[in-house]
Design an enzyme around this catalytic site. Structure first.
Site, short mmCIF file in Angstrom:
data_model
loop_
_atom_site.label_atom_id
_atom_site.label_comp_id
_atom_site.label_asym_id
_atom_site.label_seq_id
_atom_site.Cartn_x
_atom_site.Cartn_y
_atom_site.Cartn_z
N HIS A 99 0.71 -1.15 0.06
CA HIS A 99 0.07 0.16 0.02
C HIS A 99 0.82 1.16 -0.04
O HIS A 99 0.16 2.47 0.38
CB HIS A 99 -0.90 0.12 1.05
CG HIS A 99 -2.26 -0.88 0.98
ND1 HIS A 99 -2.15 -2.12 1.43
CD2 HIS A 99 -3.25 -0.84 0.24
CE1 HIS A 99 -3.47 -2.80 1.20
NE2 HIS A 99 -3.91 -1.84 0.62
N ASP A 177 -7.31 5.16 9.06
CA ASP A 177 -8.68 5.09 8.42
C ASP A 177 -9.02 3.87 7.51
O ASP A 177 -10.12 3.34 7.65
CB ASP A 177 -8.99 6.25 7.40
CG ASP A 177 -9.25 7.55 8.27
OD1 ASP A 177 -9.70 7.36 9.29
OD2 ASP A 177 -8.94 8.58 7.63
N GLU A 291 -12.31 14.29 12.43
CA GLU A 291 -11.59 14.42 11.20
C GLU A 291 -12.70 15.23 10.46
O GLU A 291 -13.50 15.91 11.19
CB GLU A 291 -11.63 12.98 10.36
CG GLU A 291 -10.40 12.02 10.87
CD GLU A 291 -10.37 10.96 9.93
OE1 GLU A 291 -10.68 11.18 8.91
OE2 GLU A 291 -9.50 10.15 10.10
#
Length: 549
Positions: A99, A177, A291
């Protein structure tokens, strides 16, 4: 065993680097690479090579000469020691689940250590074999005042969560997240989400590490034992060693979450409320997650996060009919369980009553804690179904000092971007610097409060809208960085993608760079680890059109 591995890896290196070697490796190389080496397996299988050559960013490739599949710390140490002792200086990079976004885990012409499978034989650094069929159970420590769990560096956070929930109803305190990231990968960067204002990043919630240094030495480290390596590796971008085990702090997991969103048209009120919320730390008188994101008013319903809204929770945006520019969405949660469910409405109402969002734009939903933490994966599955997941991701992540965030809004959100806020989420939320240990290697702005601004956009090949192309998004990233430099905004890249050592030195600053370089010389003296970062050795040609994005 180590000498045998040295010979085998060196032989592979020599064969592949021979002038005139055909693209298809010779039969003897395939036979050698496919065999078992020590406890792990060294592979030159084309499928393994192809997988290790790509990452989530999707715009750069770097083919290794081989991929190593370890079964535990001892295997990783043997491989790295072999590379360190080789005459040619074989480069090595750990890869979790791919990732990274700019080839940070790639190592052209080197060996990728595939960390994605390893719990079945997680030896400790003394060579003692743990149960090869089970993960370690959570442990309570009176000295630490809480629970922890030891996990393999390549373990996914989602698997850690499911394991600790099943064994004691526990969960890590700090999150990203997206949970389908490896433990070692996020700890090598920082690991942030909306909980970071309260608990700090993930690197502030780890007690101990096992690390294989660039010399092939397996070292246990913590704040009290080998602290230079411990803090240097946290946020150290893989430069000092490969994290094979992490001792993660746990807490009792809540059962459910009240998830709330509210809209703002005034940026000053939006950021003032965010900063007010992250200043609230004590007891239940706070939200558990803070957030926010930026969205064009006309694109709100079609925004990627609109899945939050449901037929049972309709969006009534009549109050927004005159707003055609940029809106800001505050996103907060309140955790609760059976013992606190009776007070959650009152606590949420009291907290919301202090905020300045636009009337009529508060939307709420309730869901299990695990479902909230795993929310992005649900969006991933939808995007995969549309063929929209495995596309280039020219992301740009910045830490922006709070004192300049209004300037950033005027020039970027309402200037460079204009109304072009689609193509992926644009996150913005503040964090408290005192929750970040200054001994780690992460670079943050020198202010008490700073913001993450994350442009998490996707470039869809062949898209009709030229503003969503890879080239256009890359140019936009460059414009944003150029603006920060010209305006004197001392923003720092997170998940940085600098191209050369001078840029990295500027990123760290003189004092922190001197420390980081000293640690690099001590723990990876041949500068052979994680060369895809481009920090101490050239990382190869930069990805086209992306520069520092």
């Amino acid at each position: 065993m180590a000498r045998c591995l040295v010979f085998m890896v060196f032989q592979i290196y020599c064969l592949i680097s021979t002038v005139g070697l055909p693209l298809e490796p010779p039969a003897e190389l395939l036979q050698l690479g496919g065999g078992t080496v020590g406890g792990g397996r060294l592979s030159v299988d084309p499928a393994d090579i192809q997988e290790a050559s790509r990452d989530f960013g999707g715009f750069t490739r770097g083919e290794p000469l081989a991929v190593y599949h370890p079964r535990g710390t001892d295997d990783v140490a043997s491989l790295v020691r072999a590379a360190y002792e080789s005459a040619s200086g074989i480069r090595v990079s750990a890869r979790g689940h791919g990732h990274s976004i700019s080839g940070q885990a790639q190592v052209p012409g080197g060996v990728v250590v595939d960390m994605s499978h390893g719990w079945r034989a997680a030896d400790d650094v003394h060579g003692r074999r743990r149960n090869s069929q089970a993960r370690a159970l959570p442990v309570y420590s009176a000295a630490l005042g809480g629970h922890y769990v030891d996990v393999w560096g390549g373990e996914l956070w989602i698997d850690v969560l499911n394991w600790t929930l099943a064994h004691g109803g526990l969960a890590p305190r700090s999150w990203t997240d997206y949970l389908y990231l490896s433990v070692g990968g996020t700890l090598s960067n920082a690991g942030i989400s909306g909980q970071a204002f309260h608990h700090g990043p993930q690197i502030s919630n780890v007690y101990e590490l096992d690390i294989v240094t660039g010399k092939g030495e397996a070292v246990t480290c913590s704040a009290a034992k080998n602290p230079d390596l411990f803090f240097g590796a946290l946020g150290g971008l893989g430069q000092l060693g490969i994290i094979t085990r992490a001792r993660i702090a746990l807490e009792p997991a809540p059962r459910r979450v009240r998830w709330i969103r509210a809209l703002y048209s005034n940026f000053t009120e939006f950021t003032a409320d965010q900063e007010k919320l992250i200043s609230q730390h004590g007891g239940r008188r706070r939200f558990d997650y803070v957030e926010g994101f930026v969205v064009a008013a006309e694109g709100l319903i079609n925004n990627w996060r609109s899945s939050f809204f449901s037929p049972q929770n309709p969006v009534k945006l009549s109050s927004l009919k005159h707003h055609t520019g940029v809106l800001y969405c505050l996103e907060v949660t309140k955790n609760y369980d059976a013992s606190t469910a009776g007070n959650v409405d009152q606590e949420v109402d009291a907290l919301l009553g202090e905020l300045s969002f636009m009337p009529g734009t508060v939307f709420t939903t309730d869901l299990p804690y695990v479902d909230f933490l795993d929310r992005v994966h649900k969006a991933e599955l939808k995007l995969r179904g549309k063929g929209m997941w495995e596309v280039p991701h020219p992301w740009l992540n910045l830490f922006v000092p709070a004192s300049r965030i209004a300037d950033f809004d005027r020039a970027v959100f309402r200037g460079i971007l204009g109304s072009r806020t689609s193509g992926g989420p644009i996150l913005i939320y503040p964090m408290n610097k005192h929750k970040w240990d200054p001994r780690s290697s992460v670079v943050t702005p020198d202010e008490d409060v700073f913001y993450l601004v994350a442009f998490l956009r996707s470039a869809v090949p062949g898209v009709d809208d030229p503003s969503k192309s890879l080239e256009a998004l890359a140019r936009q990233n460059r414009q944003i960085l150029d603006f920060c430099a010209e305006a004197g905004i001392e923003a720092r890249q997170y998940l940085a993608n600098h191209k050369a050592e001078p840029e990295w030195e500027a990123h760290f600053g003189a004092k922190r760079w001197a420390r980081f370089a000293r640690l690099k010389a001590e723990f990876d003296p041949r500068a052979m680890l994680a060369t895809g970062q481009g920090i101490f050795t050239p990382a190869g040609s930069p990805p086209p059109l992306l520069s520092d994005s």
